[in-house]
Design an enzyme around this catalytic site. Structure first.
Site, PDB file in Angstrom:
ATOM      1  CB  ILE A  33      -5.696 -20.028  -7.294  1.00 55.57           C
ATOM      2  CG1 ILE A  33      -5.823 -19.411  -5.893  1.00 55.57           C
ATOM      3  CG2 ILE A  33      -6.877 -20.926  -7.608  1.00 55.57           C
ATOM      4  CD1 ILE A  33      -6.958 -18.395  -5.767  1.00 55.57           C
ATOM      5  CD  GLU A  76      -8.445 -19.472   3.564  1.00 47.41           C
ATOM      6  OE1 GLU A  76      -9.284 -19.599   4.480  1.00 47.41           O
ATOM      7  OE2 GLU A  76      -7.719 -20.405   3.179  1.00 47.41           O
ATOM      8  CG  ASN A 104     -27.803 -13.413  12.113  1.00 50.10           C
ATOM      9  OD1 ASN A 104     -28.016 -13.508  10.903  1.00 50.10           O
ATOM     10  ND2 ASN A 104     -26.699 -12.869  12.595  1.00 50.10           N
ATOM     11  CB  SER A 114      -9.129 -10.179   0.972  1.00 56.38           C
ATOM     12  OG  SER A 114     -10.192 -11.047   1.325  1.00 56.38           O
ATOM     13  CE  LYS A 115     -14.714 -12.939  -2.870  1.00 59.81           C
ATOM     14  NZ  LYS A 115     -14.347 -14.143  -3.701  1.00 59.81           N
ATOM     15  CG  LEU A 157      -8.538 -30.936  -1.810  1.00 62.29           C
ATOM     16  CD1 LEU A 157      -8.113 -32.395  -1.891  1.00 62.29           C
ATOM     17  CD2 LEU A 157     -10.063 -30.829  -1.841  1.00 62.29           C
ATOM     18  CB  THR A 185     -19.125 -11.500  -1.080  1.00 61.60           C
ATOM     19  OG1 THR A 185     -19.924 -11.244   0.075  1.00 61.60           O
ATOM     20  CG2 THR A 185     -17.809 -10.752  -0.908  1.00 61.60           C
ATOM     21  CG  ASP A 186     -23.915  -9.632   0.598  1.00 64.64           C
ATOM     22  OD1 ASP A 186     -22.899 -10.200   1.052  1.00 64.64           O
ATOM     23  OD2 ASP A 186     -25.057  -9.836   1.062  1.00 64.64           O
ATOM     24  CD  GLU A 187     -19.633 -10.896   4.166  1.00 66.27           C
ATOM     25  OE1 GLU A 187     -18.765 -10.477   4.932  1.00 66.27           O
ATOM     26  OE2 GLU A 187     -20.158 -12.011   4.260  1.00 66.27           O
ATOM     27  CB  THR A 244      -6.320 -17.361  -0.661  1.00 66.17           C
ATOM     28  OG1 THR A 244      -5.468 -18.239   0.063  1.00 66.17           O
ATOM     29  CG2 THR A 244      -7.236 -18.153  -1.568  1.00 66.17           C
ATOM     30  CE1 TYR A 247     -14.726 -13.837   1.778  1.00 59.90           C
ATOM     31  CE2 TYR A 247     -16.584 -12.594   2.664  1.00 59.90           C
ATOM     32  CZ  TYR A 247     -16.061 -13.472   1.722  1.00 59.90           C
ATOM     33  OH  TYR A 247     -16.867 -13.982   0.723  1.00 59.90           O
ATOM     34  N   PRO A 256     -24.939 -20.730  19.221  1.00 62.68           N
ATOM     35  CG  PRO A 256     -22.814 -20.899  18.268  1.00 62.68           C
ATOM     36  CD  PRO A 256     -24.110 -21.625  18.401  1.00 62.68           C
TER      37      PRO A 256
HETATM   38  P1  NAD Z   1     -15.676 -22.393   0.820  1.00 67.49           P
HETATM   39  O1  NAD Z   1     -14.851 -21.824   1.916  1.00 67.49           O
HETATM   40  O2  NAD Z   1     -16.714 -23.418   1.141  1.00 67.49           O
HETATM   41  O3  NAD Z   1     -14.737 -23.040  -0.302  1.00 67.49           O
HETATM   42  C1  NAD Z   1     -13.581 -22.406  -0.770  1.00 67.49           C
HETATM   43  C2  NAD Z   1     -12.809 -23.422  -1.607  1.00 67.49           C
HETATM   44  O4  NAD Z   1     -11.633 -22.785  -2.109  1.00 67.49           O
HETATM   45  C3  NAD Z   1     -12.357 -24.646  -0.804  1.00 67.49           C
HETATM   46  O5  NAD Z   1     -12.653 -25.820  -1.512  1.00 67.49           O
HETATM   47  C4  NAD Z   1     -10.842 -24.440  -0.668  1.00 67.49           C
HETATM   48  O6  NAD Z   1     -10.124 -25.657  -0.598  1.00 67.49           O
HETATM   49  C5  NAD Z   1     -10.543 -23.674  -1.953  1.00 67.49           C
HETATM   50  N1  NAD Z   1      -9.304 -22.880  -1.847  1.00 67.49           N
HETATM   51  C6  NAD Z   1      -8.944 -22.039  -0.838  1.00 67.49           C
HETATM   52  N2  NAD Z   1      -7.722 -21.529  -1.093  1.00 67.49           N
HETATM   53  C7  NAD Z   1      -7.321 -22.038  -2.277  1.00 67.49           C
HETATM   54  C8  NAD Z   1      -6.151 -21.869  -3.073  1.00 67.49           C
HETATM   55  N3  NAD Z   1      -5.151 -21.066  -2.676  1.00 67.49           N
HETATM   56  N4  NAD Z   1      -6.071 -22.529  -4.232  1.00 67.49           N
HETATM   57  C9  NAD Z   1      -7.066 -23.352  -4.645  1.00 67.49           C
HETATM   58  N5  NAD Z   1      -8.195 -23.556  -3.938  1.00 67.49           N
HETATM   59  C10 NAD Z   1      -8.317 -22.903  -2.765  1.00 67.49           C
HETATM   60  O7  NAD Z   1     -16.315 -21.132   0.089  1.00 67.49           O
HETATM   61  P2  NAD Z   1     -17.772 -20.901  -0.530  1.00 67.49           P
HETATM   62  O8  NAD Z   1     -18.690 -20.513   0.551  1.00 67.49           O
HETATM   63  O9  NAD Z   1     -18.104 -22.020  -1.437  1.00 67.49           O
HETATM   64  O10 NAD Z   1     -17.484 -19.581  -1.400  1.00 67.49           O
HETATM   65  C11 NAD Z   1     -17.015 -19.682  -2.735  1.00 67.49           C
HETATM   66  C12 NAD Z   1     -16.882 -18.289  -3.324  1.00 67.49           C
HETATM   67  O11 NAD Z   1     -18.124 -17.605  -3.236  1.00 67.49           O
HETATM   68  C13 NAD Z   1     -15.854 -17.417  -2.592  1.00 67.49           C
HETATM   69  O12 NAD Z   1     -15.167 -16.657  -3.549  1.00 67.49           O
HETATM   70  C14 NAD Z   1     -16.725 -16.526  -1.707  1.00 67.49           C
HETATM   71  O13 NAD Z   1     -16.075 -15.297  -1.461  1.00 67.49           O
HETATM   72  C15 NAD Z   1     -17.957 -16.373  -2.578  1.00 67.49           C
HETATM   73  N6  NAD Z   1     -19.207 -16.108  -1.850  1.00 67.49           N
HETATM   74  C16 NAD Z   1     -19.598 -16.951  -0.852  1.00 67.49           C
HETATM   75  C17 NAD Z   1     -20.806 -16.713  -0.197  1.00 67.49           C
HETATM   76  C18 NAD Z   1     -21.324 -17.630   0.876  1.00 67.49           C
HETATM   77  O14 NAD Z   1     -22.337 -17.311   1.517  1.00 67.49           O
HETATM   78  N7  NAD Z   1     -20.719 -18.768   1.130  1.00 67.49           N
HETATM   79  C19 NAD Z   1     -21.590 -15.605  -0.571  1.00 67.49           C
HETATM   80  C20 NAD Z   1     -21.128 -14.775  -1.600  1.00 67.49           C
HETATM   81  C21 NAD Z   1     -19.947 -15.044  -2.240  1.00 67.49           C
HETATM   82  P1  TYD Z   2     -21.698 -16.418   8.531  1.00 67.14           P
HETATM   83  O1  TYD Z   2     -22.387 -17.691   8.120  1.00 67.14           O
HETATM   84  O2  TYD Z   2     -20.342 -16.495   9.145  1.00 67.14           O
HETATM   85  O3  TYD Z   2     -21.704 -15.430   7.282  1.00 67.14           O
HETATM   86  P2  TYD Z   2     -21.271 -13.866   7.157  1.00 67.14           P
HETATM   87  O4  TYD Z   2     -20.624 -13.403   8.382  1.00 67.14           O
HETATM   88  O5  TYD Z   2     -20.339 -13.914   6.003  1.00 67.14           O
HETATM   89  O6  TYD Z   2     -22.535 -13.116   6.863  1.00 67.14           O
HETATM   90  O7  TYD Z   2     -22.629 -15.695   9.574  1.00 67.14           O
HETATM   91  C1  TYD Z   2     -23.940 -15.297   9.239  1.00 67.14           C
HETATM   92  C2  TYD Z   2     -24.461 -14.418  10.364  1.00 67.14           C
HETATM   93  O8  TYD Z   2     -24.548 -15.229  11.557  1.00 67.14           O
HETATM   94  C3  TYD Z   2     -23.525 -13.287  10.727  1.00 67.14           C
HETATM   95  O9  TYD Z   2     -24.300 -12.146  11.101  1.00 67.14           O
HETATM   96  C4  TYD Z   2     -22.753 -13.800  11.937  1.00 67.14           C
HETATM   97  C5  TYD Z   2     -23.785 -14.682  12.615  1.00 67.14           C
HETATM   98  N1  TYD Z   2     -23.236 -15.819  13.401  1.00 67.14           N
HETATM   99  C6  TYD Z   2     -23.649 -16.013  14.719  1.00 67.14           C
HETATM  100  O10 TYD Z   2     -24.452 -15.254  15.273  1.00 67.14           O
HETATM  101  N2  TYD Z   2     -23.130 -17.094  15.399  1.00 67.14           N
HETATM  102  C7  TYD Z   2     -22.242 -17.945  14.842  1.00 67.14           C
HETATM  103  O11 TYD Z   2     -21.771 -18.896  15.534  1.00 67.14           O
HETATM  104  C8  TYD Z   2     -21.836 -17.740  13.480  1.00 67.14           C
HETATM  105  C9  TYD Z   2     -20.859 -18.651  12.806  1.00 67.14           C
HETATM  106  C10 TYD Z   2     -22.374 -16.659  12.791  1.00 67.14           C
END
Ligand code: NAD
Ligand code: TYD
Length: 361
Positions: free
Chosen positions: A61, A85, A260, A164-165, A36, A135-137, A101, A161, A216
């Site tokens: 974790i 994160e 975007n 680290s992934k 949380l 992630t694709d990143e 993390t 980020y 923004p």
């Molecule tokens: P999020 O930031 O919404 O949620 C992350 C969750 O992890 C939170 O509930 C947080 O409390 C928990 N957490 C963080 N540190 C922790 C710890 N030390 N121990 C236990 N719990 C912890 O993230 P999300 O967008 O749901 O992403 C989830 C996963 O999917 C991540 O691994 C992310 O890299 C991957 N991912 C996300 C996206 C995206 O677009 N959101 C795309 C591809 C992959």
């Molecule tokens: P984001 O949702 O942070 O995902 P990621 O960076 O992991 O792809 O952002 C998506 C795209 O939007 C990214 O190119 C950054 C851009 N962005 C903005 O232009 N303005 C904003 O305020 C935010 C949060 C993101």
């Protein structure tokens, strides 16, 4: 698959997956380990189907004794690891927590799984799985004419980020190769949908537009992401858990790659339709270009032919219909929005990333 440990199941994708899993298989019990942090929210877990099969544990974790105890007490046979994160901008301003993390946390889970499933009792290895969400990143950034990322694209992470992934992916792979840990990895593109924390692009734009605040846009706004509706992601993970080949990595994406600015334009048009009487119509006038993100990746695109051909998965949701559903969900959940913005460091972050933006360039 009976007893599933989900990490990060109070976050955006994790909570959607908990809901999906309880719904799709009535025999599965879920233990949900989540610290949380600012991104985790118990409000994401209300109205779970058959909630008796879900146990929430607040914890880290990185806490090895706790993870050991959960694996033992709940006789866990499957780990689905979401906890991380996840916000690139936060990783630029404070990378340390990402290493802790995402790298050390994943390492801790792998060690605990190795200890519980392998050490001294290799016969228990059948039917167990460590599934890692990536992630694709990790693949870096594409130039305009480049082919989309496939599973064999070399890793080239650009942000703390992404690095680290990538490091966590390498550890997962190494545990499979060295210790025979049964793993799968899915690498997914940008998700959107219900329960996404309101500092990420799509919910941020929806909520700012409702309030007539600036939308923004970093730099020229021509960066490209491969957007996927979160339920499609959940279904893809389920397919990999059921039918994926041990040791394999699968790319997941939305097969749609707008800039975007195009995403923001679509969101604004839908909001104009939904809120005809709003004084903020046309919402697109709220767009404000602000200084770009440092090291901003220009383009992501996923080649999803492997999962499509081998597991029969492809995204169901089109971008326009997915964005409509997402807007409707945020319009219908003002209490959730208020809670997410009150807790979780939201105000401090908005000040740090936007109000003081010139200072951080
Ligand atoms: P999020 O930031 O919404 O949620 C992350 C969750 O992890 C939170 O509930 C947080 O409390 C928990 N957490 C963080 N540190 C922790 C710890 N030390 N121990 C236990 N719990 C912890 O993230 P999300 O967008 O749901 O992403 C989830 C996963 O999917 C991540 O691994 C992310 O890299 C991957 N991912 C996300 C996206 C995206 O677009 N959101 C795309 C591809 C992959
Ligand atoms: P984001 O949702 O942070 O995902 P990621 O960076 O992991 O792809 O952002 C998506 C795209 O939007 C990214 O190119 C950054 C851009 N962005 C903005 O232009 N303005 C904003 O305020 C935010 C949060 C993101």
């Amino acid at each position: 698959m009976r007893n599933v440990l989900i990490t990060g199941g109070a976050g955006f994708i994790g909570s959607n997956f908990v809901r999906y899993l309880l719904d799709v298989d009535p025999h599965i019990r879920v233990v949900n380990l989540d610290l949380l942090t600012y991104a985790g929210n118990l409000e994401n877990l209300t109205d779970l189907p058959d909630a008796d099969r879900h146990t929430f544990v607040k914890g880290d974790i990185c806490d090895r004794p706790l993870v050991d105890r959960l694996l033992r007490d709940y006789q866990v046979d499957t780990i689905v690891h979401f906890a991380a994160e996840t916000h690139v901008d936060r990783s630029i301003l404070g990378p340390e927590q990402f290493v802790r993390t995402n790298v050390f946390g994943t390492f801790t889970l792998l060690e605990a799984a190795r200890g519980f499933w392998i050490d001294g009792k290799p016969q228990t290895m059948s039917g167990v799985r460590f599934h890692h969400i990536s992630t694709d990143e990790v693949y870096g950034s594409l130039e305009p004419g480049d082919a989309p990322f496939c599973e064999t694209t070399p890793y080239a992470p650009n942000s703390p980020y992404a690095a680290s992934k990538a490091a966590s992916d390498h550890l997962v792979r190494a545990y499979a190769h060295t210790y025979g840990l049964p793993i799968t990895i899915t690498s997914c593109s940008n998700n959107y949908g219900p329960y996404q924390f309101p500092e990420k692009l799509i919910p941020l734009v929806i909520l700012n537009a409702l309030e007539g605040k600036p939308l923004p846009v970093y730099g020229d706004g021509l960066q490209i992401r491969d957007w996927l509706y979160v339920e499609d992601h959940c279904e893809a993970i389920w397919r990999v858990l059921k039918s994926g080949k041990i040791g394999e990595n699968y790319n997941i994406g939305g097969d749609t790659q707008p800039t975007n600015l195009e995403v923001i334009d679509t969101l604004c048009s839908i909001l104009d339709e939904r809120l005809r009487d709003s004084e903020h119509v046309p919402h697109i006038d709220l767009v404000q270009h602000i200084p770009d993100r440092q090291g901003h990746d220009r383009r992501y695109a996923m080649d999803i032919s492997k999962i499509r051909e081998q597991l029969g998965w492809q995204p169901k949701e089109k971008l326009d219909s997915g964005l409509r559903k997402t807007i409707d969900w945020y319009l219908d959940h003002p209490e959730w929005v208020a809670t997410a913005r009150q807790q979780g460091d939201y105000q401090r972050w908005m000040g740090q990333n936007y109000t003081n933006r010139k200072d951080i360039q």
